[in-house]
Design a protein around this motif. Sequence first.
Motif: not given
Length: 250
Positions: A200-211
Amino acid sequence: MAATSAAQLYTGTRNRNLEHCLDDIRLWLGAHPDAGPLVLKLELKTGFSGRTGQGPAQLDAVLAARLGDRVFRPADLLGGHAGLDAAARADAWPSRAQLAGKVIVELIPGTVEEGNPTDTLWTDVEYARHLAGLAAAGTLGTARAFPAVHRAQAGDPRTRYADAGLRQWFVLFDGDATAYVTGGIDTAWYDANHYLLVMTDAQNVPPAVGAGDAGAAAARVADLARKHASIASADWATLPTVLDDVLPRG
């Protein structure tokens, strides 16, 4: 939406009840018969409550009434195996093509029950006990959901369950993607045993990826697939070209 046809799924007032949401899924799959499987994750915020008509059996009945045979059931995986764990390790899952048009229902404990020190029976354990009881009675076919082991943990996280007999009913694992890929967890273990692993929350794996970065989002999904995720979820609702990605695992 409180839709009665696929055409009504994209207009009207949202935020309806669970029954309406299930109707919407059925209608959408009817209009997209080759899609899926869809994974429906349900978080019961305060857990089950059989005394108020919100127990495991009642949930099964609602899922059966609204989704019918579109639900891929624990019994469908079990076949002639002793438990879901044995079935998964034997790779008894149907192919993705065979699961087209199907829904896999995942249950995770709720944030309220997880934070309530007086709640000693969480959703995962209660539904696993439900599965065990149905199997013993020869009625496992009525079950419509898979309990998930919630939150990432090294090793076999099912050891957290004091009742070792319940562990065989867990083949779906769900936790934070960052914890899985940066926490020293051997995610290949899930792949080798044919368990479903939801990151879950794949966008938050460093470095974060915005939409707004479709390229980086697609690369993130591909990286999690290589790290043995079955499903990667993220807050990229505006990136349909990424959300529909299907990639080899491992």
